[in-house]
Design a protein around this motif. Structure first.
Motif, mmCIF file in Angstrom:
data_model
loop_
_atom_site.group_PDB
_atom_site.id
_atom_site.type_symbol
_atom_site.label_atom_id
_atom_site.label_comp_id
_atom_site.label_asym_id
_atom_site.label_seq_id
_atom_site.Cartn_x
_atom_site.Cartn_y
_atom_site.Cartn_z
ATOM 1 N N ILE A 122 28.311 45.754 45.697
ATOM 2 C CA ILE A 122 29.263 44.822 45.074
ATOM 3 C C ILE A 122 30.287 45.596 44.237
ATOM 4 O O ILE A 122 29.906 46.471 43.447
ATOM 5 C CB ILE A 122 28.519 43.817 44.164
ATOM 6 C CG1 ILE A 122 27.333 43.183 44.908
ATOM 7 C CG2 ILE A 122 29.466 42.750 43.640
ATOM 8 C CD1 ILE A 122 26.382 42.417 43.990
ATOM 9 N N PHE A 123 31.555 45.251 44.409
ATOM 10 C CA PHE A 123 32.638 45.912 43.671
ATOM 11 C C PHE A 123 33.561 44.889 43.013
ATOM 12 O O PHE A 123 33.652 43.749 43.462
ATOM 13 C CB PHE A 123 33.515 46.731 44.628
ATOM 14 C CG PHE A 123 32.859 47.964 45.183
ATOM 15 C CD1 PHE A 123 33.099 49.206 44.627
ATOM 16 C CD2 PHE A 123 32.021 47.870 46.283
ATOM 17 C CE1 PHE A 123 32.510 50.348 45.148
ATOM 18 C CE2 PHE A 123 31.420 49.005 46.815
ATOM 19 C CZ PHE A 123 31.666 50.252 46.243
ATOM 20 N N VAL A 124 34.269 45.334 41.965
ATOM 21 C CA VAL A 124 35.389 44.555 41.418
ATOM 22 C C VAL A 124 36.616 45.461 41.313
ATOM 23 O O VAL A 124 36.495 46.687 41.255
ATOM 24 C CB VAL A 124 35.092 43.939 40.020
ATOM 25 C CG1 VAL A 124 34.070 42.825 40.123
ATOM 26 C CG2 VAL A 124 34.653 44.991 39.026
ATOM 27 N N THR A 125 37.805 44.819 41.275
ATOM 28 C CA THR A 125 39.046 45.609 41.275
ATOM 29 C C THR A 125 39.546 45.989 39.887
ATOM 30 O O THR A 125 40.520 46.745 39.782
ATOM 31 C CB THR A 125 40.191 44.830 41.975
ATOM 32 O OG1 THR A 125 40.255 43.521 41.411
ATOM 33 C CG2 THR A 125 39.974 44.749 43.471
ATOM 34 N N ASP A 156 36.799 31.735 38.056
ATOM 35 C CA ASP A 156 35.858 30.984 37.200
ATOM 36 C C ASP A 156 34.908 31.885 36.417
ATOM 37 O O ASP A 156 33.935 31.400 35.846
ATOM 38 C CB ASP A 156 35.025 30.018 38.051
ATOM 39 C CG ASP A 156 35.891 28.988 38.757
ATOM 40 O OD1 ASP A 156 37.001 28.720 38.268
ATOM 41 O OD2 ASP A 156 35.463 28.456 39.788
ATOM 42 N N GLY A 157 35.143 33.183 36.408
ATOM 43 C CA GLY A 157 34.240 34.126 35.748
ATOM 44 C C GLY A 157 33.368 34.844 36.769
ATOM 45 O O GLY A 157 33.003 34.261 37.793
ATOM 46 N N LEU A 158 33.050 36.103 36.475
ATOM 47 C CA LEU A 158 32.254 36.914 37.413
ATOM 48 C C LEU A 158 30.964 36.206 37.827
ATOM 49 O O LEU A 158 30.633 36.143 39.015
ATOM 50 C CB LEU A 158 31.925 38.271 36.757
ATOM 51 C CG LEU A 158 30.928 39.171 37.491
ATOM 52 C CD1 LEU A 158 31.455 39.567 38.863
ATOM 53 C CD2 LEU A 158 30.617 40.427 36.664
ATOM 54 N N LEU A 160 36.422 40.285 43.706
ATOM 55 C CA LEU A 160 35.005 40.634 43.759
ATOM 56 C C LEU A 160 34.681 40.717 45.252
ATOM 57 O O LEU A 160 34.955 39.770 45.994
ATOM 58 C CB LEU A 160 34.215 39.515 43.096
ATOM 59 C CG LEU A 160 32.695 39.545 43.180
ATOM 60 C CD1 LEU A 160 32.142 40.701 42.357
ATOM 61 C CD2 LEU A 160 32.109 38.225 42.662
ATOM 62 N N PHE A 161 34.154 41.865 45.708
ATOM 63 C CA PHE A 161 33.906 41.998 47.147
ATOM 64 C C PHE A 161 32.674 42.843 47.418
ATOM 65 O O PHE A 161 32.178 43.549 46.530
ATOM 66 C CB PHE A 161 35.131 42.592 47.861
ATOM 67 C CG PHE A 161 35.514 43.974 47.402
ATOM 68 C CD1 PHE A 161 36.309 44.161 46.282
ATOM 69 C CD2 PHE A 161 35.078 45.104 48.084
ATOM 70 C CE1 PHE A 161 36.673 45.430 45.854
ATOM 71 C CE2 PHE A 161 35.432 46.388 47.663
ATOM 72 C CZ PHE A 161 36.226 46.539 46.542
ATOM 73 N N THR A 162 32.187 42.730 48.641
ATOM 74 C CA THR A 162 30.999 43.491 49.024
ATOM 75 C C THR A 162 31.316 44.359 50.238
ATOM 76 O O THR A 162 32.109 43.980 51.104
ATOM 77 C CB THR A 162 29.836 42.543 49.377
ATOM 78 O OG1 THR A 162 30.255 41.634 50.393
ATOM 79 C CG2 THR A 162 29.387 41.749 48.169
ATOM 80 N N LEU A 163 30.684 45.526 50.265
ATOM 81 C CA LEU A 163 30.857 46.471 51.374
ATOM 82 C C LEU A 163 29.492 46.918 51.868
ATOM 83 O O LEU A 163 28.573 47.093 51.060
ATOM 84 C CB LEU A 163 31.603 47.725 50.891
ATOM 85 C CG LEU A 163 33.095 47.659 50.617
ATOM 86 C CD1 LEU A 163 33.582 49.030 50.137
ATOM 87 C CD2 LEU A 163 33.888 47.233 51.853
#
Ligand code: ADP
Ligand code: MG
Length: 306
Positions: free
Chosen positions: A165-168, A207-209, A252-255
């Motif tokens: 999980i990542f955030v920018t 809406d928040g992490l 918020l994304f997943t790899l």
């Protein structure tokens, strides 16, 4: 099926949307993804999909006049651009609906549009229409049309156990710091990701992490472990603010693990992607972990409108 006679607050924003989603009937040949993602995904020709999203900002709820017209107009478009980014796409055309009090100064509306137009220019969006009514408060609603190459589309639903999980960018205090008026929608970051990697799920954090991660885990049927010390925070933001404050508009994304390794190794410095956690089995739900891998707490949902 008739609806129960109970106040909306009892079923909540997402309970209501679920009910409405069951009511509408869509043509599955024309609609790739309807209610339930950051934008609707529609069949198109030429190896692409069309993306359509809409956002409404109301005075007193999302902005006040004292915040200045330029920032308000800019924000209205930026929210929709953020949703197009979350699908991996590019924005094309916007229509703008306005409710304005008759006593409002013409300058105010003009300056709202100047703020909107500056951002539209930056992201090659044409403002091509809208609707205007008189009302006691200002309301802006923007519908934005975009497109995405079929292979670049990212839904909320594709995350798998083991994905990273990542955030920018840093989170928290957006309303307090004014970031909600000046943030740059993460279109360039999203395009870099979808062109070079295979993100399995993506959402913009409105809406928040905690709440938006829950949208990914629920639609993807997985759980998540996020690491408290890894969550990037805006200067002065507490962990709680980073987890629960709304309107960050980061992605918020997943790899998958291999892609994640490449992304972490890529020290180009062009974009700021931060690894914050791992997807786990659904039974684990969403948990906040410490450095030693111990559970600090379960993470509940984020902001809902009612
Ligand atoms: P976002 O925060 O990304 O803009 P929302 O949380 O507002 O998304 O909405 C979630 C999903 O519900 C989206 O697919 C949106 O289009 C849909 N939705 C929200 N409100 C309505 C509504 N009144 N009627 C139909 N669909 C809705
Ligand atoms: Mg969104």
């Amino acid at each position: 099926m008739s609806a129960p006679k109970i106040p909306l607050a009892k079923i909540g924003e997402f309970g209501l949307i679920d009910q409405l989603a069951r009511l509408v009937k869509i043509n599955k040949k024309e609609v790739i993804k309807g209610i339930g993602d950051d934008a609707a995904v529609l069949a198109a020709s030429g190896g692409k999909y069309l993306l359509l999203t809409t956002d409404m900002l109301a005075e007193g709820r999302h902005f006040t006049r004292t915040m200045g017209p330029g920032g308000i107009g800019r924000k209205a478009l930026a929210c929709s651009l953020s949703d197009i980014a979350a699908m991996g796409g590019l924005a094309k055309t916007a229509v703008v609906s306005l409710a304005v009090p008759p006593r409002l100064n013409v300058h105010f509306v003009y300056d709202m549009y100047k703020g909107m137009q500056a951002l539209a220019k930056q992201f090659h969006v044409n403002i091509t229409g809208g609707d205007t009514i008189a009302y006691k408060e200002i309301i802006i609603n923007i519908a934005l049309l975009g497109e995405v190459e079929k292979q670049c589309l990212v839904l909320r639903s594709g995350a798998r156990k083991g994905d990273k999980i990542f955030v920018t960018g840093p989170l928290g205090r957006s309303l307090k710091t004014g970031k909600h008026l000046s943030f740059v929608p993460r279109i360039h970051e999203a395009r870099f990701l979808v062109k070079n990697f295979k993100p399995t799920a993506m959402i913009d954090i409105s809406d928040g992490l905690a709440g938006d991660l829950a949208h990914i885990t629920q639609t993807s049927r997985v759980g998540a472990h996020i690491y408290a010390d890894r969550i990037p925070r805006v200067k002065g933001a507490s962990l709680k603010e980073a987890l629960y404050d709304g309107e960050d508009f980061e992605l918020l994304f997943t790899l998958p693990p291999d892609d994640a390794r490449w992304l972490v190794d890529l020290k180009k410095g062009r974009f700021d992607f931060t690894y914050i956690g791992d997807m786990v089995t659904r039974q684990e739900a969403v948990k906040l972990m410490d450095q030693q891998g111990k559970v600090i707490s379960s993470v509940g949902g984020g902001f809902t409108h009612f």
